[in-house]
Design an enzyme around this catalytic site. Structure first.
Site, short mmCIF file in Angstrom:
data_model
loop_
_atom_site.label_atom_id
_atom_site.label_comp_id
_atom_site.label_asym_id
_atom_site.label_seq_id
_atom_site.Cartn_x
_atom_site.Cartn_y
_atom_site.Cartn_z
N ARG A 30 -5.76 16.65 -11.79
CA ARG A 30 -6.40 17.95 -12.03
C ARG A 30 -5.43 19.00 -12.54
NH1 ARG A 30 -9.78 19.05 -6.69
NH2 ARG A 30 -7.80 18.27 -5.92
N LYS A 52 -6.40 1.37 -0.67
CA LYS A 52 -7.05 1.53 0.61
C LYS A 52 -7.21 3.03 0.89
CE LYS A 52 -3.98 2.10 4.47
NZ LYS A 52 -3.33 1.62 5.65
N HIS A 61 -0.77 -3.55 -0.02
CA HIS A 61 0.62 -3.72 -0.43
C HIS A 61 1.37 -4.71 0.46
CE1 HIS A 61 1.04 -0.39 2.46
NE2 HIS A 61 2.23 -0.88 2.69
N LYS A 116 4.64 -8.12 -0.46
CA LYS A 116 5.97 -8.32 0.15
C LYS A 116 6.48 -9.73 -0.18
CE LYS A 116 5.98 -4.64 2.99
NZ LYS A 116 6.98 -3.61 2.96
N GLU A 136 5.19 1.10 13.83
CA GLU A 136 5.79 2.22 13.08
C GLU A 136 6.43 3.18 14.06
OE1 GLU A 136 3.14 3.55 9.58
OE2 GLU A 136 1.79 2.65 11.02
N ASP A 166 -7.50 1.46 10.11
CA ASP A 166 -6.42 1.79 9.18
C ASP A 166 -5.47 0.63 8.94
OD1 ASP A 166 -5.07 3.80 7.56
OD2 ASP A 166 -3.47 3.73 9.04
N HIS A 198 -4.39 -4.79 6.58
CA HIS A 198 -3.05 -5.41 6.55
C HIS A 198 -2.90 -6.58 7.54
CE1 HIS A 198 -2.19 -2.01 4.11
NE2 HIS A 198 -2.07 -1.16 5.09
N LYS A 240 1.53 3.46 16.18
CA LYS A 240 2.40 4.54 15.70
C LYS A 240 3.25 5.02 16.86
CE LYS A 240 -0.23 5.77 11.82
NZ LYS A 240 0.56 5.26 10.71
P1 NAD Z 1 -2.70 12.99 -2.63
O1 NAD Z 1 -3.68 13.89 -1.96
O2 NAD Z 1 -1.25 13.22 -2.43
O3 NAD Z 1 -2.97 13.05 -4.21
C1 NAD Z 1 -4.23 12.98 -4.74
C2 NAD Z 1 -4.16 12.99 -6.25
O4 NAD Z 1 -5.49 12.94 -6.73
C3 NAD Z 1 -3.51 14.22 -6.86
O5 NAD Z 1 -2.83 13.84 -8.03
C4 NAD Z 1 -4.70 15.07 -7.26
O6 NAD Z 1 -4.45 15.93 -8.37
C5 NAD Z 1 -5.66 14.02 -7.65
N1 NAD Z 1 -7.05 14.47 -7.57
C6 NAD Z 1 -7.73 14.89 -6.48
N2 NAD Z 1 -8.99 15.25 -6.82
C7 NAD Z 1 -9.08 15.04 -8.15
C8 NAD Z 1 -10.10 15.21 -9.10
N3 NAD Z 1 -11.31 15.68 -8.76
N4 NAD Z 1 -9.84 14.88 -10.37
C9 NAD Z 1 -8.64 14.41 -10.75
N5 NAD Z 1 -7.63 14.22 -9.91
C10 NAD Z 1 -7.85 14.53 -8.63
O7 NAD Z 1 -3.12 11.51 -2.24
P2 NAD Z 1 -2.19 10.19 -2.23
O8 NAD Z 1 -1.47 10.16 -0.94
O9 NAD Z 1 -1.43 10.13 -3.47
O10 NAD Z 1 -3.27 9.03 -2.17
C11 NAD Z 1 -4.05 8.63 -3.27
C12 NAD Z 1 -4.96 7.49 -2.83
O11 NAD Z 1 -4.14 6.41 -2.39
C13 NAD Z 1 -5.86 7.84 -1.64
O12 NAD Z 1 -7.06 7.15 -1.76
C14 NAD Z 1 -5.09 7.32 -0.45
O13 NAD Z 1 -5.92 6.98 0.62
C15 NAD Z 1 -4.45 6.07 -1.04
N6 NAD Z 1 -3.23 5.64 -0.36
C16 NAD Z 1 -2.15 6.46 -0.28
C17 NAD Z 1 -0.99 6.01 0.35
C18 NAD Z 1 0.23 6.88 0.42
O14 NAD Z 1 1.26 6.38 0.91
N7 NAD Z 1 0.20 8.11 -0.03
C19 NAD Z 1 -0.95 4.72 0.90
C20 NAD Z 1 -2.06 3.91 0.80
C21 NAD Z 1 -3.19 4.37 0.16
#
Ligand code: NAD
Length: 482
Positions: A51, A148, A178, A182, A216, A235, A240, A330
């Site tokens: 965004r 996920k 992920h 591994k 963790e 979760d 996993h 955790k």
């Molecule tokens: P985050 O909140 O840090 O980032 C979200 C991203 O989505 C940002 O780039 C934001 O700009 C974008 N976004 C949100 N709404 C939007 C919209 N309407 N249009 C366009 N872009 C939009 O989230 P994250 O931690 O990066 O996680 C992303 C996905 O991955 C989630 O589904 C989360 O559950 C999954 N996930 C994250 C992790 C992690 O370690 N961060 C691990 C496993 C899974």
């Protein structure tokens, strides 16, 4: 040793959620490491979409910072980073809006592999999939990668699958877990199916039990809001730990091919007995002066578990009588993930001085250091008679295969390259995910209906006392965490 890498065709990879935590911490640093290793084919491009209104240079600058923060210093070569950043482009798109899509369509090339990484919340998957088609961006052979959580129960997972299926074939959908990326998890399959040594023993006749631990050290911290609606069962176990259990318990697939492997994993999930209440221990870190779980989440009366231990039965011929103990939590003693296969003791000991337990054990460590270790019994060296001692046959990638092999790729970078190669073996199929929820749902529903409270456990411990009792009552004990 020169490593052999299956070549990858040039690609256009679009990352939705390009400014998010996952993109910054895992996806882009992982892609950079592949680039650094010379495995990102010439002419490939990575297009960020999110965004935030910014130009490509601003996004490149943030990714430069991410590389400096999350990639080992030994791989920081200014010239390589510059060449990598030159492969990056950016387009501002609100997935729910109508701006930016045409720009993205004009950027995409038809003659290369196309992949779209949905690194946004699952609530956006429907809009994203629909707009990729409405604006004629997704080609018939493109791949999509989803993260996920894949649903929070069976109904929501089915709805998500249906949403994606409305626009993409199952062969185009890559559901990431992920843990499957591994190195040692894949080695588990190699050990089992590329050696004659283990498979004949891989059953309840010779294996006493299996332990799968994912511990963790950190608490839920800043993710409290999300985590409190989920808990350890949803979760961690549903995805996993379930995947690790499947790879340990599955029958040999006829080929190392995506559907052959996934069919066997699905059979394991379907063979799981429903969980009995007395085989479940739920915990919440609460005791002591440290911030407790309840300080980390909004609901002061939260009954969400930050720890769970389970005794699981795989009801088939191979595993009848061999329990699988699963635990994850955790704020535990240490950050450890491992699968421990505890073999039975020899049926009869011929050695007089053999007083201790003499059972082989194979442990497969996923973190902190990936590796495998097989414990065997030998004679203690020296003139002291026939005294026995347990020693590890430790397998270090570095010793066996040279230092290059010790530089194990991160799970994300391996999985992303598999997406580009079109290899779904290490990704979850829709029916697997649904079967795992079908097993998990009644258990979660049971404790929600009853309003069960998790047991308190000391932060920095191995979980609640009852988790130890879960094994003690069977005459067994958990392996030390850490
Ligand atoms: P985050 O909140 O840090 O980032 C979200 C991203 O989505 C940002 O780039 C934001 O700009 C974008 N976004 C949100 N709404 C939007 C919209 N309407 N249009 C366009 N872009 C939009 O989230 P994250 O931690 O990066 O996680 C992303 C996905 O991955 C989630 O589904 C989360 O559950 C999954 N996930 C994250 C992790 C992690 O370690 N961060 C691990 C496993 C899974």
């Amino acid at each position: 040793m020169v490593s052999r890498v299956i070549p990858v065709d040039p690609f256009d990879l679009v990352i939705f959620g390009a400014t998010g935590d996952l993109a910054r911490r895992k996806i882009l640093p992982g892609l950079y490491r592949r680039f650094w290793a010379g495995q990102m084919p010439e002419g490939s491009r990575i297009i960020g979409a999110a965004r935030t209104e910014q130009d490509a240079d601003a996004w490149r600058a943030s990714i430069r910072a991410a590389i400096e923060e999350f990639v080992a210093k030994s791989k920081h070569e200014a010239e390589v980073i510059d060449r990598f950043l030159a492969c990056l482009d950016y387009v501002a798109i609100d997935v729910r809006g109508d701006g930016g899509w045409e720009t993205l369509r004009d950027m995409m090339r038809q003659e290369v592999t196309q992949a779209f990484y949905f690194s946004v919340g699952p609530g956006l998957f429907g809009d994203l999939a629909e707009r990729l088609h409405r604006y004629k961006i997704a080609c018939e052979t493109c791949r999509i990668v989803v993260e996920k959580p894949f649903g929070r129960d069976l109904d929501s997972a089915k709805a998500l699958n249906a949403t994606l299926a409305a626009h993409f074939d199952e062969q185009q959908i890559y559901r990431i877990d992920h843990y499957l990326g591994k190195e040692t998890v894949q080695n588990l399959m190699a050990v089992r199916f590329a050696n004659v040594l283990f498979e004949p023993l891989w059953n309840s006749q010779f294996i006493d039990h299996v332990q799968i631990t994912v511990a963790e050290e950190v608490g839920v911290g800043g993710r409290g809001g999300y985590y409190d609606k989920s808990g350890a069962m949803r979760d961690m176990v549903q995805n996993h730990l379930m995947q690790l259990l499947c790879l340990t318990a599955m029958e040999p697939p006829s080929r190392f091919e995506p559907d052959a492997v996934r069919d066997e994993k699905l059979k394991v999930i379907r063979a799981l007995d429903p969980l009995e209440t007395h085989d479940i221990v739920r915990g919440q870190y609460r005791a002591g002066a440290e911030p407790s779980y309840l300080d980390d989440v909004e609901d002061p009366d939260s009954r969400t578990e930050s720890f769970i231990a389970l005794k699981v039965h795989v009801a088939n011929w191979r595993w009848n009588g061999t329990p699988f103990y699963l635990r994850t939590g955790k704020r535990m003693k240490a950050r450890t993930s491992e699968i421990v296969v505890q073999f039975k003791e020899p049926p009869h000991s011929i050695f007089e001085e053999d007083t201790g337990q003499r059972a082989n054990m194979l442990s497969i460590r996923l973190q902190p250091d990936e590796g495998m270790d097989l414990r065997v019994t030998i004679k203690e060296p020296g003139p002291g008679g026939m005294r026995l001692v347990d020693v590890p046959l430790d397998m270090s990638f570095a010793d066996a295969l040279g230092p290059e092999a010790a530089d194990v790729p991160d799970a994300y970078e391996r999985l992303i390259m598999d997406v580009i190669r079109g290899n779904q073996t290490l990704f979850m199929r829709g029916d697997e995910v649904e079967a795992a929820w079908a097993w998990t749902d009644p258990v979660v529903a049971g404790w929600v209906d009853r309003g069960d409270r998790p047991m308190p456990y000391e932060p920095g411990s191995a979980g609640p006392e009852d988790a130890l009792i879960l094994l003690h009552r069977d005459g067994r004990r958990w392996r030390e965490i850490g």
